[in-house]
Structure formats: structure tokens, C-alpha cells
Scaffold this motif. Structure first.
Motif, PDB file in Angstrom:
ATOM      1  N   VAL A 199       0.855  -1.184   0.000  1.00 45.14           N
ATOM      2  CA  VAL A 199       0.000   0.000   0.000  1.00 45.14           C
ATOM      3  C   VAL A 199       0.890   1.232   0.000  1.00 45.14           C
ATOM      4  O   VAL A 199       1.779   1.377   0.854  1.00 45.14           O
ATOM      5  CB  VAL A 199      -0.926   0.012   1.228  1.00 45.14           C
ATOM      6  CG1 VAL A 199      -1.761   1.297   1.250  1.00 45.14           C
ATOM      7  CG2 VAL A 199      -1.850  -1.206   1.217  1.00 45.14           C
ATOM      8  N   VAL A 200       0.648   2.135  -0.961  1.00 45.02           N
ATOM      9  CA  VAL A 200       1.497   3.324  -1.079  1.00 45.02           C
ATOM     10  C   VAL A 200       0.689   4.618  -1.058  1.00 45.02           C
ATOM     11  O   VAL A 200       1.263   5.698  -1.175  1.00 45.02           O
ATOM     12  CB  VAL A 200       2.357   3.258  -2.354  1.00 45.02           C
ATOM     13  CG1 VAL A 200       3.327   2.088  -2.290  1.00 45.02           C
ATOM     14  CG2 VAL A 200       1.480   3.199  -3.604  1.00 45.02           C
ATOM     15  N   GLY A 201      -0.648   4.522  -0.906  1.00 42.08           N
ATOM     16  CA  GLY A 201      -1.429   5.746  -0.882  1.00 42.08           C
ATOM     17  C   GLY A 201      -2.914   5.484  -1.006  1.00 42.08           C
ATOM     18  O   GLY A 201      -3.378   4.343  -0.893  1.00 42.08           O
ATOM     19  N   ILE A 202      -3.666   6.565  -1.273  1.00 43.92           N
ATOM     20  CA  ILE A 202      -5.119   6.484  -1.368  1.00 43.92           C
ATOM     21  C   ILE A 202      -5.610   7.301  -2.561  1.00 43.92           C
ATOM     22  O   ILE A 202      -4.943   8.225  -3.029  1.00 43.92           O
ATOM     23  CB  ILE A 202      -5.810   7.013  -0.094  1.00 43.92           C
ATOM     24  CG1 ILE A 202      -5.491   8.506   0.118  1.00 43.92           C
ATOM     25  CG2 ILE A 202      -5.409   6.189   1.121  1.00 43.92           C
ATOM     26  CD1 ILE A 202      -6.282   9.152   1.242  1.00 43.92           C
ATOM     27  N   ARG A 203      -6.788   6.956  -3.027  1.00 45.46           N
ATOM     28  CA  ARG A 203      -7.535   7.779  -3.973  1.00 45.46           C
ATOM     29  C   ARG A 203      -8.859   8.123  -3.304  1.00 45.46           C
ATOM     30  O   ARG A 203      -9.477   7.272  -2.652  1.00 45.46           O
ATOM     31  CB  ARG A 203      -7.796   7.044  -5.286  1.00 45.46           C
ATOM     32  CG  ARG A 203      -6.540   6.721  -6.075  1.00 45.46           C
ATOM     33  CD  ARG A 203      -6.882   6.122  -7.431  1.00 45.46           C
ATOM     34  NE  ARG A 203      -5.678   5.735  -8.161  1.00 45.46           N
ATOM     35  CZ  ARG A 203      -5.158   4.503  -8.123  1.00 45.46           C
ATOM     36  NH1 ARG A 203      -5.765   3.545  -7.408  1.00 45.46           N
ATOM     37  NH2 ARG A 203      -4.059   4.227  -8.801  1.00 45.46           N
ATOM     38  N   GLY A 204      -9.287   9.359  -3.462  1.00 43.78           N
ATOM     39  CA  GLY A 204     -10.525   9.750  -2.817  1.00 43.78           C
ATOM     40  C   GLY A 204     -11.131  10.991  -3.405  1.00 43.78           C
ATOM     41  O   GLY A 204     -10.572  11.616  -4.322  1.00 43.78           O
ATOM     42  N   ARG A 205     -12.293  11.353  -2.862  1.00 45.36           N
ATOM     43  CA  ARG A 205     -13.040  12.508  -3.339  1.00 45.36           C
ATOM     44  C   ARG A 205     -13.100  13.546  -2.221  1.00 45.36           C
ATOM     45  O   ARG A 205     -13.480  13.244  -1.091  1.00 45.36           O
ATOM     46  CB  ARG A 205     -14.450  12.101  -3.761  1.00 45.36           C
ATOM     47  CG  ARG A 205     -15.249  13.223  -4.430  1.00 45.36           C
ATOM     48  CD  ARG A 205     -16.655  12.747  -4.783  1.00 45.36           C
ATOM     49  NE  ARG A 205     -16.636  11.673  -5.755  1.00 45.36           N
ATOM     50  CZ  ARG A 205     -16.567  11.841  -7.068  1.00 45.36           C
ATOM     51  NH1 ARG A 205     -16.492  13.070  -7.567  1.00 45.36           N
ATOM     52  NH2 ARG A 205     -16.582  10.805  -7.878  1.00 45.36           N
ATOM     53  N   THR A 206     -12.729  14.777  -2.529  1.00 43.30           N
ATOM     54  CA  THR A 206     -12.732  15.856  -1.557  1.00 43.30           C
ATOM     55  C   THR A 206     -14.146  16.386  -1.336  1.00 43.30           C
ATOM     56  O   THR A 206     -15.091  15.994  -2.026  1.00 43.30           O
ATOM     57  CB  THR A 206     -11.825  17.009  -2.019  1.00 43.30           C
ATOM     58  OG1 THR A 206     -12.372  17.566  -3.218  1.00 43.30           O
ATOM     59  CG2 THR A 206     -10.407  16.514  -2.287  1.00 43.30           C
ATOM     60  N   SER A 207     -14.281  17.298  -0.379  1.00 41.84           N
ATOM     61  CA  SER A 207     -15.595  17.840  -0.050  1.00 41.84           C
ATOM     62  C   SER A 207     -16.225  18.592  -1.217  1.00 41.84           C
ATOM     63  O   SER A 207     -17.451  18.702  -1.295  1.00 41.84           O
ATOM     64  CB  SER A 207     -15.481  18.774   1.165  1.00 41.84           C
ATOM     65  OG  SER A 207     -14.565  19.822   0.904  1.00 41.84           O
ATOM     66  N   ASP A 208     -15.417  19.120  -2.145  1.00 47.45           N
ATOM     67  CA  ASP A 208     -15.963  19.831  -3.308  1.00 47.45           C
ATOM     68  C   ASP A 208     -16.083  18.939  -4.536  1.00 47.45           C
ATOM     69  O   ASP A 208     -16.299  19.421  -5.656  1.00 47.45           O
ATOM     70  CB  ASP A 208     -15.120  21.064  -3.631  1.00 47.45           C
ATOM     71  CG  ASP A 208     -13.665  20.710  -3.949  1.00 47.45           C
ATOM     72  OD1 ASP A 208     -13.334  19.507  -3.997  1.00 47.45           O
ATOM     73  OD2 ASP A 208     -12.863  21.647  -4.128  1.00 47.45           O
TER      74      ASP A 208
END
Length: 440
Positions: A147-156
Motif C-alpha cells: 500500500v502506497v497511498g489512497i484515492r478519494g473525493r474531496t468535499s468539493d
């Protein structure tokens, strides 16, 4: 590139992020919620939980808005024991687990999560951690099976990708990290309790009270906003019948377990919120760490609410995990050495014994005659009452309190103070019974 990304910004996550940031590491902590906000929780901190807050310089903020006490009433089938967690046992706990006993306090408190989590998130940000709320993690980035990181969605609504040397899963029993990595559960204990609780104004008990009668239990403890948390629980196999009439059965359970508390709630209490509930509290363990990831809090070990230990254990994990990760991030140890140290302190013999203790209590079997005799034997022996409460709270080792030699001493002392009444007819058999039930 961050040193650490922490997924989950409540008790275990915000604390871990804060402690790592205070050591100078670059930390990102994300949570899908905004703060302040509430979450399903029994929100109780035992004295070692409060001591962690004191070690971190946050206790005064909590006490400014939260009532706290040092004594607690434990009433089992009418046998009342009133005591507190001894300072010397608290100091020994911190020396054994963390190497120093600074910040020890003997108070406990029931802190609403909308209060506590906000304090922790603010402390993490003040320490230098980057805090992103209303952030939804969509995926873990895995390269070469690490595991080297994350992908995600910000508040905007923006999709982002962030990388780190380590990803910390502090996202609760239904951990996204654990599910994404398909981590197995082991030592699962399906027998557990259901629990319902709400918040009442109009009265103020001097101490927290824990009552048990038969297979039902209840508790009352002062909390924030001049209210009291009133909780009832019982064996999960009764949950279907209980939820057929939650308000009625809630009051009937109070009346059965503690008529005095039931009458107090009925005559003087004003319910300020709806009745909350949880039905599935089956315990489990998960692997603690792996390539590029580590778990803390309920994500790696979930236990029934019957000893209200979850938040205190979350703080313990945060301090242990952050100390281990700091050794690695600062170059003082390899990642394998650091994680072996974390696992050794988290999964030792005492931790396994306490896990068994909680899971056994969560079955809510009626106390047998010999178990009630133990509570009778404790009456009038304040030192052992306090040690029993410390054992229940996971300050003192379970195995030490229930070992045969200690039960023999309790029996001997009880005989001297009860006109020769034999408390235990066979202390060795009683000890074996506890060993078999708790540590099998």
C-alpha cells in the motif's frame, strides 16, 4: 509524499495523527464526516483513557465541559461494590506498556463524541497534521503488493490521489482499509450484547453506576450538557423481543435491574434525545499490520461494549502505534522491527486474557453461586475492590486477580470478617473455573 496517511479522524485516528505530527512527521488525516459530529458510541473513558488525554495536554479542555469522578458503583445482583482505580496500578500500567508513568490521573468521564472528537481533530491540526473532512476514500493505491497511498473525493467533489510511506487504518470495526485488503477476521466471538441508551436531564448521580441482575444490565453516568447517559443491555439472543417495544422494554429493564434507577428516570428524568441502539457487537481480531499499512483501534480489534473500553483502547493503540512508526520514520528501526514491537505490546498474554474476559462477560450468563460469593467476599476489602475494578477496566492483569492464590487470600480475609462464614468452599476449583471460562 506524506510520511503517513491516517484514514479515520476520530479517537484512534486523530490521536495517531496528532502524535505523529508532534514528532515532526508529515501527516494527512482524512474522514468522511465533518466535525463536531456524533457517532454511535458508549463514549466512556476509564482513568487510563483520561491519563492519555493528560499526557497529551488535552485533559483540561475535556474537564472544562465534562463532569468527572473517581469512584464507581458496581452492583451485581444487589451486591454493591464502590471503588476506584488505584494510582499505583495506573502507574504500573503506563510503565509496563509505554515505559513511563507521566500524566496519571484517577478520574473517569463519559464524554460525548461530538465534544471529544472535535478536541482531538483540532489538536491534530494544531500539531501540524493536514486534516481533510468530508473526504471519501475510494481506493487504496497498491504497487508491488504494498500500500502506497489512497484515492478519494474531496468535499468539493474533486478526485485526488495522495501517497505516503505508511497508511494507517483507523476507520472502525467496518474498516474500509480492512475490507479493501480483504483482511481476515479471527478469534471471532458471535455471542455478544444488544444495547440501547439515551440522555436524560433532571437529575445528577454522584458516581457512575453499573448494575446487573440475571441476564440484563444497566448503567447511568453523568455526561456533557448537564445530561446523563442511561444504558441498558442484555444477551443478543433477546434482541428481537426487546426491539418489539424499545421504549417500554427499556424502562422495564431499568425497573428490573435497578428499581431505584428505574424510578429515578421515570420520576425525575426528562429524555432529551431519541433512544439509540446497537444489536451486533460480535468481537473479532484482525491482522495488525502488513506491507505499507497498519491498523489501530476498532479496525484491528473490536470488543463488546459491556466494559466500555473501546475509546481507552483507541488511545492506547494511538500511542503505541505512533511511537513504533516514529522509530521507523526517524531511522531508528526497520519497518519490520517497529511493527514487531507494536504487535508485541498489543498482542501479549495480558491483552489476550482481557479479550477473553470481555467476550465472556458479553455472553451475559447469570452469575453462579460461586461467582456471587466472590463479590460477597470483596465487600469490606477496599484494596481488593479497587483491584477488581482496575481488572475490569484493563488496568491490572485479569490473570493476577483470578489466580488461585489471590482467591485464597480473599477467602481467608472474608472468613475473618464474616464470623467464619466460608465464602469459597474450594478456592482452587473456583480459580480453575475462571481460568477455563476466561482463558480457554
Amino acid at each position: 509524499m506524506y510520511d503517513a496517511i491516517v484514514i479515520g479522524a476520530r479517537c484512534s485516528g486523530a490521536s495517531t495523527a496528532m502524535l505523529l505530527a508532534r514528532r515532526g512527521h508529515r501527516v494527512l488525516v482524512v474522514d468522511r464526516s465533518s466535525f463536531p459530529s456524533d457517532v454511535i458510541s458508549t463514549h466512556f473513558l476509564w482513568p487510563h483513557g483520561m491519563s492519555y488525554l493528560n499526557r497529551w495536554g488535552l485533559l483540561e479542555q475535556v474537564l472544562a465541559v465534562t463532569p468527572a469522578q473517581t469512584e464507581i458503583d458496581v452492583v451485581n445482583d444487589g451486591i454493591r461494590l464502590t471503588g476506584s482505580v488505584p494510582a499505583e496500578l495506573l502507574r504500573a500500567y503506563f510503565r509496563d506498556l509505554h515505559g513511563d508513568d507521566s500524566g496519571v490521573v484517577r478520574t473517569y468521564a463519559s464524554i460525548r463524541r461530538s465534544v471529544l472528537d472535535q478536541i482531538l481533530v483540532q489538536a491534530a491540526a494544531k500539531a501540524g497534521a493536514e486534516v481533510r473532512t468530508n473526504f471519501t476514500v475510494r481506493d487504496l493505491i497498491v504497487e508491488d503488493e504494498r500500500v502506497v497511498g489512497i484515492r478519494g473525493r474531496t468535499s468539493d467533489g474533486q478526485l485526488v490521489e495522495e501517497r505516503a510511506r505508511i497508511v494507517v487504518g483507523a476507520d472502525g470495526r467496518n474498516s474500509f482499509v480492512a475490507r479493501t485488503l480483504k483482511l481476515p477476521k479471527f478469534d471471532e466471538r458471535p455471542r455478544c450484547t444488544f444495547a440501547y441508551w439515551s440522555y436524560y436531564s433532571g437529575f445528577r448521580p454522584e458516581t457512575a453506576q453499573l448494575h446487573r441482575r440475571g441476564r440484563l444490565a444497566c448503567a447511568v453516568v453523568p455526561t456533557n450538557f448537564e445530561q446523563n447517559m442511561v444504558l441498558v443491555w442484555g444477551p443478543s439472543e433477546w434482541s428481537r423481543e426487546f426491539r418489539a417495544d424499545v421504549p417500554g422494554n427499556y424502562q422495564r429493564a431499568l425497573d428490573f435491574v435497578s428499581p431505584e434507577l428505574g424510578e429515578l428516570v421515570r420520576a425525575q428524568g426528562t429524555r432529551e434525545e431519541r433512544i439509540y441502539g446497537t444489536l451486533d457487537q460480535a468481537a473479532f481480531l484482525r491482522p495488525l499490520h502488513g506491507p505499507g499499512w497498519v491498523l489501530v483501534g476498532d479496525a484491528e480489534s473490536f470488543k463488546d461494549q459491556c466494559t466500555a473500553i473501546g475509546m481507552t483502547h483507541a488511545f492506547r493503540d494511538a500511542e503505541l502505534a505512533s511511537a513504533a512508526l516514529d522509530r521507523w520514520l526517524s531511522g531508528g528501526a526497520t519497518i519490520d522491527e517497529a511493527m514487531a514491537s507494536y504487535e508485541g505490546r498489543r498482542r501479549g498474554q495480558d491483552a489476550a486474557a482481557y479479550y477473553d474476559y470481555v467476550c465472556t462477560l458479553a455472553e451475559m450468563r447469570p452469575y453462579r453461586h460461586d461467582e456471587l460469593q466472590l463479590f460477597v467476599a470483596l465487600r469490606g476489602n477496599q484494596q481488593e475492590i479497587d483491584r477488581f475494578i482496575a481488572t475490569h477496566a484493563d488496568v491490572a492483569p485479569v490473570s493476577e486477580f483470578f489466580q488461585a492464590s489471590n482467591l485464597f487470600l480473599l477467602n481467608d480475609a472474608a472468613k475473618e470478617t464474616s464470623a467464619g462464614y466460608p465464602i469459597f468452599e474450594d478456592f482452587a476449583a473456583t480459580s480453575r473455573m475462571y481460568q477455563q471460562n476466561l482463558f480457554a
